[in-house]
Design an enzyme around this catalytic site. Sequence first.
Site, PDB file in Angstrom:
ATOM      1  N   PRO A   2      60.422  -7.358  75.897  1.00 49.33           N
ATOM      2  CG  PRO A   2      58.941  -5.192  75.467  1.00 49.33           C
ATOM      3  CD  PRO A   2      60.356  -6.034  76.108  1.00 49.33           C
ATOM      4  CD  GLU A   3      61.795 -13.138  74.847  1.00 54.27           C
ATOM      5  OE1 GLU A   3      61.333 -14.211  74.414  1.00 54.27           O
ATOM      6  OE2 GLU A   3      62.735 -13.253  75.601  1.00 54.27           O
ATOM      7  CE  LYS A  81      62.042 -11.111  69.892  1.00 55.92           C
ATOM      8  NZ  LYS A  81      63.550 -11.000  70.629  1.00 55.92           N
ATOM      9  NE  ARG A 149      69.637  -1.716  79.755  1.00 58.30           N
ATOM     10  CZ  ARG A 149      68.497  -1.685  81.248  1.00 58.30           C
ATOM     11  NH1 ARG A 149      67.890  -1.864  81.222  1.00 58.30           N
ATOM     12  NH2 ARG A 149      69.298  -2.108  82.336  1.00 58.30           N
ATOM     13  NE  ARG A 301      71.361 -10.514  72.701  1.00 55.60           N
ATOM     14  CZ  ARG A 301      72.031  -9.999  72.317  1.00 55.60           C
ATOM     15  NH1 ARG A 301      73.233  -9.941  73.281  1.00 55.60           N
ATOM     16  NH2 ARG A 301      72.110  -8.894  71.071  1.00 55.60           N
TER      17      ARG A 301
END
Length: 314
Positions: A2-3, A81, A149, A301
């Site tokens: 989710p951004e 976010k 997660r 990343r």
Amino acid sequence: MPELPEVQTIASQLKKEILGLTILGVWSDWPKTLQVVSHKDHLKIKKTKKLVKASELKKLYKVFCDDVIGKKIKNVSRIGKNIIIHLSDEHVILVHQKLSGHLLFSEWDIINNVPISKKKGVLNDKVNGYIHLIFYLSGGKMLALSDLRKFAKVISGPKKEIFSLSDIANLGPDPFDKNFTFEKFKRRVKNKKGKIKTVLLNQEVLAGIGNIYADEILWVCKIHPLTPTEKISSVKLKKMYNEMKEMLRFSIKIGGDSMSDFRNIYGEKGKFQKYHKVYQKKGEACTRCKAKIERIKVGGRSSHYCPKCQQAAC
DNA sequence: ACTAGCCCCTGGGAGC
DNA sequence: TGCTCCCAGGGGCTAG
């Protein structure tokens, strides 16, 4: 993950469904998701990090329940976010979905204690099944957090205190803020030294961009992810500013990105993953120049880019 | 002021 | 088939 567009999708849908409803109860099988600000245990738990005693979790769970149960939902908004659920009496619930978290809204079969989905097949989608937190709402409704997660964070407390947490207070401007002009964007990016990819992901520079949109924006603008910010021309920055807003707006329009675990509050996928040019496209041909998309690590990343049309020099 | 690396987690993929 | 090992990924945090 989710951004901004995904979080906006959730916030907009929640606004349609849960305003005016009252929180009747809270269930969780993973109370580590929960945090509170109006209790000294908040600090204690943050510091201990690894070993949280069951008794402390129990206390925290109780404070969380005291904060939210019996409260009416007044509004839902988004900051970066984060989703903010505004309750009566100036309390709020902050939800950060992190990597795999997403909120699901449903009717609740109280007799059999199971969610009733409006849409067929939604409950068969595996990613909707990792439910670790449920808000039972008035009118036989429920709001659940599915999070494979278990990285998501849900914090309750008085609005003033929540908004002064670093989660919110340190955030840069929102790309859709009326006051977020190109000049402001340029100043904030140029003031940060370092690689453009890292700077775009830095939520203190601007709030809402994550790994997917950063890679896609850089591809559209033909900028190499490792380019130092000071080497990017104003013309390129202007393009980045415009393309970023357009891309985010487009993604919101088509329901966000479900490359990974994101689903909307009805458990449905977004469509932005169909428009990826580079993200998770390693080895595939660039749609612009046919060169093979590559993947490198930037600031821990993964970054995907076209080595031919995203040259390091600007 | 910046970077590298660890931590939190678990499903899935690779290797055997 | 089934076991073990390794990895992604946002953001907080520490050490360099």
